[in-house]
Design an enzyme around this catalytic site. Structure first.
Site, short mmCIF file in Angstrom:
data_model
loop_
_atom_site.label_atom_id
_atom_site.label_comp_id
_atom_site.label_asym_id
_atom_site.label_seq_id
_atom_site.Cartn_x
_atom_site.Cartn_y
_atom_site.Cartn_z
N HIS A 135 47.08 36.10 43.70
CA HIS A 135 48.37 35.49 43.36
C HIS A 135 48.77 34.54 44.47
O HIS A 135 48.55 34.82 45.64
CB HIS A 135 49.45 36.56 43.15
CG HIS A 135 50.58 36.05 42.34
ND1 HIS A 135 51.65 35.39 42.89
CD2 HIS A 135 50.77 36.06 41.00
CE1 HIS A 135 52.45 35.03 41.92
NE2 HIS A 135 51.96 35.41 40.77
N ASP A 166 48.48 39.97 34.77
CA ASP A 166 47.55 39.81 33.65
C ASP A 166 46.48 40.89 33.59
O ASP A 166 45.80 41.01 32.57
CB ASP A 166 46.88 38.43 33.73
CG ASP A 166 47.86 37.34 33.39
OD1 ASP A 166 48.59 37.50 32.40
OD2 ASP A 166 47.92 36.34 34.13
N1 COA Z 1 38.67 36.37 42.11
C1 COA Z 1 37.91 36.06 43.17
N2 COA Z 1 38.33 35.36 44.22
C2 COA Z 1 39.60 34.95 44.20
C3 COA Z 1 40.48 35.23 43.14
C4 COA Z 1 39.96 35.97 42.07
N3 COA Z 1 40.72 36.28 41.03
N4 COA Z 1 41.67 34.71 43.39
C5 COA Z 1 41.58 34.09 44.59
N5 COA Z 1 40.33 34.25 45.06
C6 COA Z 1 39.84 33.73 46.32
C7 COA Z 1 39.50 32.26 46.19
O1 COA Z 1 38.18 32.05 45.76
C8 COA Z 1 39.78 31.75 47.57
O2 COA Z 1 38.69 32.15 48.39
P1 COA Z 1 38.12 31.16 49.50
O3 COA Z 1 39.26 30.95 50.45
O4 COA Z 1 36.97 31.92 50.05
O5 COA Z 1 37.74 29.90 48.77
C9 COA Z 1 40.98 32.57 48.01
O6 COA Z 1 40.90 33.79 47.28
C10 COA Z 1 42.31 31.87 47.72
O7 COA Z 1 42.36 31.58 46.32
P2 COA Z 1 43.03 30.29 45.65
O8 COA Z 1 42.43 30.05 44.31
O9 COA Z 1 43.01 29.16 46.63
O10 COA Z 1 44.50 30.81 45.50
P3 COA Z 1 45.65 30.05 44.71
O11 COA Z 1 46.91 30.50 45.34
O12 COA Z 1 45.39 28.59 44.60
O13 COA Z 1 45.53 30.63 43.23
C11 COA Z 1 45.51 32.16 41.47
C12 COA Z 1 46.18 31.76 42.79
C13 COA Z 1 46.34 33.25 40.79
C14 COA Z 1 45.44 30.95 40.52
C15 COA Z 1 44.09 32.69 41.79
O14 COA Z 1 44.19 33.89 42.54
C16 COA Z 1 43.27 32.91 40.55
O15 COA Z 1 42.64 31.96 40.06
N6 COA Z 1 43.25 34.16 39.98
C17 COA Z 1 42.55 34.41 38.77
C18 COA Z 1 43.36 33.90 37.57
C19 COA Z 1 44.56 34.77 37.29
O16 COA Z 1 44.47 35.98 37.27
N7 COA Z 1 45.67 34.10 37.02
C20 COA Z 1 46.92 34.78 36.67
C21 COA Z 1 47.95 34.57 37.75
S1 COA Z 1 49.38 35.56 37.46
#
Ligand code: COA
Length: 382
Positions: free
Chosen positions: A266, A317
């Site tokens: 998140h 989710d």
């Molecule tokens: N699975 C695996 N790795 C994850 C992850 C996940 N669900 N969520 C974050 N990470 C990792 C990223 O790969 C990144 O790693 P890195 O620094 O080695 O590249 C790090 O954690 C930071 O993630 P990032 O995508 O930059 O965070 P964000 O703040 O931009 O995005 C979300 C937040 C929620 C979009 C992201 O965690 C995600 O895509 N989650 C899955 C989708 C989801 O469940 N969405 C519903 C949100 S309520």
């Protein structure tokens, strides 16, 4: 080629992380505590209803008993769909489409039958807020019935949004425990500070566009797998994994391939999403009652593996997927039902934006070429 020039010293990081884009009195996230207008999500989930929560979000205070009864009556008076609008719905393709595409078209279409559509006065917005919120669940259930060739049913005005959604979907009176669980899920999903879709609703509203346009923007934004679309991906993953023994191999493989595991991580919560905890216990109870505890058990195992291997906690989710599965809701409707709830928060944001509006118009840090001269197509080099 022309010179590359940067106008600003520094652009905001991708994704606007840490940027405070507006002041709001709707909901707040502090560490792992989520509140709506000052009430914790745990308090509301245990004691409130979706209808009362919608009133709270729009008015920033809880209703009195009399106000609540009036609000529920007004809301349920808008369950009914106009017969011409039903003809419009019947003309929309409903096979091989994503329900969110259908839903955003249907909600946008509602404007064509709404005499207040272009009126953005506070009074007209209140009327449209009730109409749109009442109709969202009715629309999602209508899609399911239309695409499975079943006749549309009349909603019961004496029953809640949650009761009616389950009834209109299945055609039978729902189990009271299912209604309670679904109503709680609606409360949990109702608002979440400046999430991606609430921000898009506020941006659309800030041009002084209309409420139907703002809600349509919200639906379009919610649809993506990084936002509301994650819940259906979680259930697809659970079904693909199939059993407890395969959980570790599957998750390790996904992480090794640098794939995101849906339902984890998140932007704001780093110490856990409080909504996930409530959904987790509902998933356990529903799984037990349904005689299918495996979806909860597998979810818990994946949760442990993700914490161990990646330090990531589940978001809203993750456990909502197994909750909806045990309520027998078709998987591709999980994101639309997020909209059935989140419309209450979107409307609260739109009303707050209208009340103190200034158009959102940030700048872009241009990093492309400058000083180029046009040349005729036949003189251009590939
Ligand atoms: N699975 C695996 N790795 C994850 C992850 C996940 N669900 N969520 C974050 N990470 C990792 C990223 O790969 C990144 O790693 P890195 O620094 O080695 O590249 C790090 O954690 C930071 O993630 P990032 O995508 O930059 O965070 P964000 O703040 O931009 O995005 C979300 C937040 C929620 C979009 C992201 O965690 C995600 O895509 N989650 C899955 C989708 C989801 O469940 N969405 C519903 C949100 S309520």
């Amino acid at each position: 080629m022309g010179q590359e020039v940067q106008i600003y010293d520094k652009a905001i990081d991708k994704g606007l992380e840490g940027v405070v884009a507006c002041s709001t009195a709707i909901s707040s996230i502090v560490d792992a505590t989520l509140t709506y207008c000052g009430y914790t999500i745990e308090d509301l989930a245990a004691n409130s209803t979706f209808e009362e929560t919608a009133f709270l979000l729009w008015n920033k205070r809880l209703p009195t008993q009399v106000e609540l009864e009036k609000f529920k009556k007004e809301l349920s008076s808008h369950f009914k769909l106009d017969s011409e609008f039903v003809t419009f719905l019947k003309g929309l393709p409903n096979k091989n489409i994503h329900p969110m595409e259908w839903l955003r078209t249907a909600v946008s279409g509602l404007a064509l039958w709404d005499k207040d559509a272009q009126d953005i006065s506070a009074e007209a917005n209140q009327r449209k807020a009730l109409r749109l919120t009442a109709k969202m669940g009715v629309l999602v259930a209508a899609l399911e019935r239309l695409r499975t060739g079943k006749p549309l049913l009349e909603a019961r005005p004496d029953k809640s949004v949650a009761w009616n959604f389950l009834y209109l979907l299945k055609g039978t009176e729902p189990d009271p425990f299912h209604v309670k669980v679904f109503d709680t899920a609606l409360i949990l999903h109702a608002d979440h500070e400046l999430n991606c879709s609430a921000f898009s609703v506020r941006v659309t509203t800030s041009s002084l566009s209309d409420l139907h346009a703002a809600i349509t923007s919200g639906i379009g934004t919610l649809r993506g797998p990084l936002h509301g679309g994650a819940n259906e991906q979680v259930m697809k993953m659970l079904l693909k994994i199939g059993n407890m023994e395969e959980c570790e191999k599957f998750i390790k493989g996904a992480l090794e391939n640098k794939e995101k595991v849906m339902g984890f991580g998140h932007r704001v919560y780093k110490n856990g999403d409080p909504r996930a905890k409530i959904l987790r216990s509902m998933s356990q109870e529903l799984g037990k009652r349904r005689g299918e505890p495996q979806w909860y058990d597998m979810s818990v195992r994946i949760d442990e593996i993700m914490q161990d291997k990646k330090g990531l906690l589940p978001n809203v989710d993750f456990y909502s997927a197994s909750v909806y599965y045990c309520l027998d809701i078709p998987i591709d409707l999980y994101t639309p039902i997020f909209a059935v709830s989140r419309i209450s928060g979107w409307i609260a944001h739109a009303l707050e934006q209208y009340a103190g509006n200034r158009i959102y118009r940030p700048r872009g840090n241009y990093i492309g070429h400058h000083d180029l001269k046009w040349v005729a197509p036949d003189k251009r080099k590939s």
